[in-house]
Design a protein around this motif. Structure first.
Motif, PDB file in Angstrom:
ATOM      1  N   SER A 261      11.772 -63.060 -28.116  1.00 29.68           N
ATOM      2  CA  SER A 261      12.208 -62.124 -29.143  1.00 29.68           C
ATOM      3  C   SER A 261      13.720 -62.222 -29.354  1.00 29.68           C
ATOM      4  O   SER A 261      14.211 -62.104 -30.477  1.00 29.68           O
ATOM      5  CB  SER A 261      11.742 -60.699 -28.829  1.00 29.68           C
ATOM      6  N   ARG A 262      14.460 -62.484 -28.280  1.00 25.09           N
ATOM      7  CA  ARG A 262      15.913 -62.691 -28.445  1.00 25.09           C
ATOM      8  C   ARG A 262      16.182 -63.947 -29.264  1.00 25.09           C
ATOM      9  O   ARG A 262      17.061 -63.977 -30.126  1.00 25.09           O
ATOM     10  CB  ARG A 262      16.589 -62.802 -27.069  1.00 25.09           C
ATOM     11  N   LEU A 263      15.428 -64.986 -28.974  1.00 26.39           N
ATOM     12  CA  LEU A 263      15.590 -66.254 -29.681  1.00 26.39           C
ATOM     13  C   LEU A 263      15.262 -66.076 -31.169  1.00 26.39           C
ATOM     14  O   LEU A 263      15.996 -66.524 -32.053  1.00 26.39           O
ATOM     15  CB  LEU A 263      14.664 -67.294 -29.058  1.00 26.39           C
ATOM     16  N   PHE A 264      14.166 -65.385 -31.426  1.00 25.91           N
ATOM     17  CA  PHE A 264      13.712 -65.159 -32.790  1.00 25.91           C
ATOM     18  C   PHE A 264      14.740 -64.360 -33.590  1.00 25.91           C
ATOM     19  O   PHE A 264      15.065 -64.702 -34.730  1.00 25.91           O
ATOM     20  CB  PHE A 264      12.383 -64.395 -32.760  1.00 25.91           C
ATOM     21  N   GLU A 265      15.252 -63.333 -32.953  1.00 23.47           N
ATOM     22  CA  GLU A 265      16.258 -62.476 -33.583  1.00 23.47           C
ATOM     23  C   GLU A 265      17.471 -63.307 -34.019  1.00 23.47           C
ATOM     24  O   GLU A 265      17.969 -63.158 -35.137  1.00 23.47           O
ATOM     25  CB  GLU A 265      16.694 -61.469 -32.519  1.00 23.47           C
ATOM     26  N   ARG A 266      17.927 -64.181 -33.140  1.00 23.36           N
ATOM     27  CA  ARG A 266      19.094 -65.010 -33.470  1.00 23.36           C
ATOM     28  C   ARG A 266      18.754 -66.029 -34.546  1.00 23.36           C
ATOM     29  O   ARG A 266      19.518 -66.264 -35.480  1.00 23.36           O
ATOM     30  CB  ARG A 266      19.601 -65.717 -32.209  1.00 23.36           C
ATOM     31  N   LEU A 267      17.592 -66.639 -34.395  1.00 24.74           N
ATOM     32  CA  LEU A 267      17.156 -67.670 -35.329  1.00 24.74           C
ATOM     33  C   LEU A 267      17.016 -67.100 -36.743  1.00 24.74           C
ATOM     34  O   LEU A 267      17.374 -67.733 -37.736  1.00 24.74           O
ATOM     35  CB  LEU A 267      15.810 -68.217 -34.841  1.00 24.74           C
ATOM     36  N   ALA A 268      16.486 -65.870 -36.813  1.00 21.82           N
ATOM     37  CA  ALA A 268      16.260 -65.228 -38.116  1.00 21.82           C
ATOM     38  C   ALA A 268      17.584 -64.893 -38.799  1.00 21.82           C
ATOM     39  O   ALA A 268      17.616 -64.643 -40.004  1.00 21.82           O
ATOM     40  CB  ALA A 268      15.416 -63.968 -37.941  1.00 21.82           C
ATOM     41  N   GLY A 269      18.679 -64.892 -38.030  1.00 24.47           N
ATOM     42  CA  GLY A 269      19.983 -64.570 -38.603  1.00 24.47           C
ATOM     43  C   GLY A 269      20.790 -65.792 -39.034  1.00 24.47           C
ATOM     44  O   GLY A 269      21.888 -65.654 -39.557  1.00 24.47           O
ATOM     45  N   ILE A 270      20.249 -66.990 -38.804  1.00 25.48           N
ATOM     46  CA  ILE A 270      20.959 -68.218 -39.181  1.00 25.48           C
ATOM     47  C   ILE A 270      20.635 -68.554 -40.641  1.00 25.48           C
ATOM     48  O   ILE A 270      19.471 -68.669 -41.008  1.00 25.48           O
ATOM     49  CB  ILE A 270      20.528 -69.405 -38.290  1.00 25.48           C
ATOM     50  N   PRO A 271      21.673 -68.731 -41.476  1.00 21.32           N
ATOM     51  CA  PRO A 271      21.404 -69.048 -42.887  1.00 21.32           C
ATOM     52  C   PRO A 271      20.934 -70.488 -43.066  1.00 21.32           C
ATOM     53  O   PRO A 271      21.011 -71.292 -42.138  1.00 21.32           O
ATOM     54  CB  PRO A 271      22.761 -68.830 -43.557  1.00 21.32           C
ATOM     55  N   ASN A 272      20.457 -70.784 -44.254  1.00 21.33           N
ATOM     56  CA  ASN A 272      19.984 -72.135 -44.556  1.00 21.33           C
ATOM     57  C   ASN A 272      21.145 -73.136 -44.567  1.00 21.33           C
ATOM     58  O   ASN A 272      22.306 -72.763 -44.739  1.00 21.33           O
ATOM     59  CB  ASN A 272      19.288 -72.124 -45.916  1.00 21.33           C
ATOM     60  N   ILE A 273      20.808 -74.399 -44.397  1.00 21.74           N
ATOM     61  CA  ILE A 273      21.803 -75.471 -44.413  1.00 21.74           C
ATOM     62  C   ILE A 273      22.054 -75.900 -45.851  1.00 21.74           C
ATOM     63  O   ILE A 273      21.106 -76.207 -46.581  1.00 21.74           O
ATOM     64  CB  ILE A 273      21.302 -76.657 -43.567  1.00 21.74           C
ATOM     65  N   PRO A 274      23.311 -75.902 -46.291  1.00 24.26           N
ATOM     66  CA  PRO A 274      23.590 -76.306 -47.679  1.00 24.26           C
ATOM     67  C   PRO A 274      23.263 -77.776 -47.906  1.00 24.26           C
ATOM     68  O   PRO A 274      23.386 -78.596 -46.995  1.00 24.26           O
ATOM     69  CB  PRO A 274      25.099 -76.072 -47.824  1.00 24.26           C
ATOM     70  N   ASP A 275      22.847 -78.107 -49.109  1.00 22.83           N
ATOM     71  CA  ASP A 275      22.599 -79.493 -49.500  1.00 22.83           C
ATOM     72  C   ASP A 275      23.922 -80.261 -49.396  1.00 22.83           C
ATOM     73  O   ASP A 275      25.000 -79.679 -49.509  1.00 22.83           O
ATOM     74  CB  ASP A 275      22.082 -79.520 -50.948  1.00 22.83           C
ATOM     75  N   SER A 276      23.812 -81.584 -49.189  1.00 23.00           N
ATOM     76  CA  SER A 276      25.024 -82.375 -48.965  1.00 23.00           C
ATOM     77  C   SER A 276      25.964 -82.387 -50.182  1.00 23.00           C
ATOM     78  O   SER A 276      27.165 -82.558 -50.035  1.00 23.00           O
ATOM     79  CB  SER A 276      24.639 -83.805 -48.584  1.00 23.00           C
ATOM     80  N   ASP A 277      25.411 -82.164 -51.383  1.00 22.80           N
ATOM     81  CA  ASP A 277      26.309 -82.198 -52.550  1.00 22.80           C
ATOM     82  C   ASP A 277      26.811 -80.815 -52.975  1.00 22.80           C
ATOM     83  O   ASP A 277      27.397 -80.671 -54.053  1.00 22.80           O
ATOM     84  CB  ASP A 277      25.639 -82.923 -53.725  1.00 22.80           C
ATOM     85  N   VAL A 278      26.604 -79.821 -52.109  1.00 23.54           N
ATOM     86  CA  VAL A 278      27.161 -78.500 -52.412  1.00 23.54           C
ATOM     87  C   VAL A 278      28.643 -78.517 -52.058  1.00 23.54           C
ATOM     88  O   VAL A 278      29.013 -78.899 -50.946  1.00 23.54           O
ATOM     89  CB  VAL A 278      26.427 -77.400 -51.599  1.00 23.54           C
ATOM     90  N   PRO A 279      29.512 -78.155 -53.019  1.00 16.18           N
ATOM     91  CA  PRO A 279      30.941 -78.194 -52.731  1.00 16.18           C
ATOM     92  C   PRO A 279      31.325 -77.197 -51.637  1.00 16.18           C
ATOM     93  O   PRO A 279      30.827 -76.072 -51.630  1.00 16.18           O
ATOM     94  CB  PRO A 279      31.588 -77.813 -54.067  1.00 16.18           C
ATOM     95  N   VAL A 280      32.178 -77.655 -50.714  1.00 19.50           N
ATOM     96  CA  VAL A 280      32.615 -76.775 -49.637  1.00 19.50           C
ATOM     97  C   VAL A 280      33.682 -75.834 -50.186  1.00 19.50           C
ATOM     98  O   VAL A 280      34.614 -76.263 -50.862  1.00 19.50           O
ATOM     99  CB  VAL A 280      33.180 -77.605 -48.462  1.00 19.50           C
ATOM    100  N   GLY A 281      33.522 -74.552 -49.923  1.00 17.85           N
ATOM    101  CA  GLY A 281      34.488 -73.582 -50.436  1.00 17.85           C
ATOM    102  C   GLY A 281      34.430 -72.290 -49.664  1.00 17.85           C
ATOM    103  O   GLY A 281      33.585 -72.104 -48.792  1.00 17.85           O
TER     104      GLY A 281
END
Length: 424
Positions: A94-114
């Motif tokens: 449940s601790r692992l799940f809680e943390r995992l659920a809080g990680i956002p998606n990985i941006p696509d490689s062509d998304v400008p960094v800003g």
RNA sequence: GGAGGGAUGGCCGAGCGGACGAAGGCGCCUGUCUUGAAAACAGGUAUAGGGCAACCUAUCGUGGGUUCGAAUCCCACUUCCUCCGCCA
């Protein structure tokens, strides 16, 4: 939700993604550590369970009573150990799940960094900002003067960030909703009318919970959650399903009101009807394979652009930077229309490829045509369009010097003969 | 709101304390046969987690409990159906 295997095998890639989003990446080390503890426990407890299972089968066959009793006693002890290990495992998971659920998606490689929305990149601008021979008024002057928009009545009924549309104003919004749904049906989407309140697990599946609870309205008596966007029920509708590749892409459209507490934007955009606690929106949604997701994202952007175009609005397409990208998004385009009265580009649509992020939470898969094992689908969503800001753009762009508002050509058949909104 | 009956694999459906991850049928895949297909026959066909692997673990609506052992017994919840009531 990200795949734990990805974090386990390529923690640096995930950390890098978090950094691009301006988020501290130490949580990844924590997750990797918990994952190791979890697997060690599994190894231990499952070995013990295997032993219990095989001995239990033996007990069933045993004739000798004393031998049988002895085995039962030792299995009782083993059972206690298993229970305690299971309890530990549950806590770690449940601790692992809680943390995992809080990680956002990985941006696509062509998304400008800003860092934030100022780093979004304008891809193209279509049309010229309309020229006026007079000073165009903002909608918060035009609307009340014509008697079609009443902010005071909204406050009287519900408080700040509410307004009332009346007469031709209410009718104009209804015409927009009707027309947009029909347009999307012609573009190949299937219309849905979903519940506007959903269960907690549906909110989790689409990524709103647990992280964004404070932006949602929640009915504690029945435990219903009010949808902040039709994306929520359109994701939930396929929760737990396995689709056939042949039926993909699945294109859905729905009109719903959207309810948002706007705690994150307290004090911002308070003037006019740009940001309210309740607003109407027509949504587009797609389920597709990972291979076709980029193409479908382009298609959806084109569909939203066609909507702006048909309304005769000047608009531009932006690619969101990593700093502005929403929690679940892999890649997002924004469409903004020009509002000459408030002198502002208004975001009327945000179109995202969520990748497998939502599908993993909602457990939505497809069976590949070649018969191989089911895979998570990709989900895409986009507004087509959000009503209040579209209303603002129509009102301000179609205003005339005397304060009246012309009806856009495509909406005329739905306005019951009204071609121009004038003061009654 | 009250009474009763259900929830089992992609679908239908049996099982009601031990060899059951689960009979049988349908569907689907592969093979034999066929010029090709159909039919017939043979075999295969859930998901997730762990393990280099052999393989192991979990899952019969969900969560607890009883037991050496639970699809099967007990409790709670969710949900569907039927009937009554209430509302429209």
């Amino acid at each position: 939700m990200l795949d734990i295997k990805l974090i386990r095998e390529q923690p640096e890639l995930v950390k890098d993604a978090l950094k691009k989003r301006q988020i501290d990446s130490v949580i990844i080390d924590d997750i990797v550590q918990l994952d190791e503890e979890r697997r060690a426990l599994i190894l231990d407890v499952e070995g013990k369970k295997a032993e219990r299972n095989s001995v239990s089968k033996e007990i069933g066959r045993m004739q000798d009573k004393t031998e049988r009793e002895a085995k039962i006693a030792s299995m009782r002890e083993l059972g206690d150990q298993i229970n305690s290990l299971d309890e530990q495992l549950k806590q770690i998971e449940s601790r692992l799940f809680e943390r995992l659920a809080g990680i956002p998606n990985i941006p696509d490689s062509d998304v400008p960094v800003g860092v934030d929305d100022k780093d979004n990149v304008v891809i193209r601008t279509i049309g010229e900002k309309k020229h006026f021979d007079f000073e165009p008024k903002p909608h918060w002057e035009l609307g009340p003067e014509l008697g079609i928009l009443d902010f005071e009545a909204g406050v009287k009924l519900a408080g700040t960030r509410f307004y009332v549309l009346e007469g031709a104003g209410a009718r104009l919004q209804r015409a927009l909703i009707f027309w947009m749904l029909d347009l999307h049906i012609r573009q190949g989407y299937k219309e849905f009318y979903p519940p506007w309140m959903v269960r907690e697990e549906i909110m989790f599946a689409s990524g709103q919970l647990p992280k964004f609870a404070e932006n949602l309205y929640h009915d504690y008596q029945e435990d219903f959650w009010w949808v902040p966007t039709a994306e929520v029920p359109l994701t939930g509708i396929m929760m737990g399903e396995v689709l056939d590749e042949a039926e993909l892409p699945l294109n859905l459209t729905a009109y719903t009101a959207c309810f948002r507490r706007e705690k994150m934007s307290a004090g911002r955009d308070v003037r006019g009807m740009k940001r309210g606690h309740q607003f109407d929106k027509v949504e587009m949604y797609k389920y597709c394979t990972p291979e076709t997701a980029n193409e479908e994202l382009d298609n959806m952007v084109a569909d939203a652009c066609a909507t702006c175009e048909a309304l005769g609005l000047t608009y531009r397409v932006l690619l969101q930077s990593t700093g502005d990208l929403s929690f679940g998004s892999h890649k997002t385009y924004d469409i903004e229309v020009w509002a000459p009265g408030c002198q502002e580009w208004l975001e009327v649509s945000s179109i995202s490829n969520i990748g497998q992020f939502q599908a993993r939470r909602a457990n939505i898969k497809y069976r590949p045509a070649d018969g191989s094992a089911p895979q998570f689908v990709n989900t895409l969503n986009g507004s087509g369009l959000g009503m209040p800001r579209t209303m603002i753009a129509v009102m301000e762009n179609y205003q005339q010097e005397d304060g009246s508002i012309l009806i856009p050509e495509v909406l005329k058949p739905l306005m019951g003969g009204i071609e121009v909104i004038q003061k009654e």
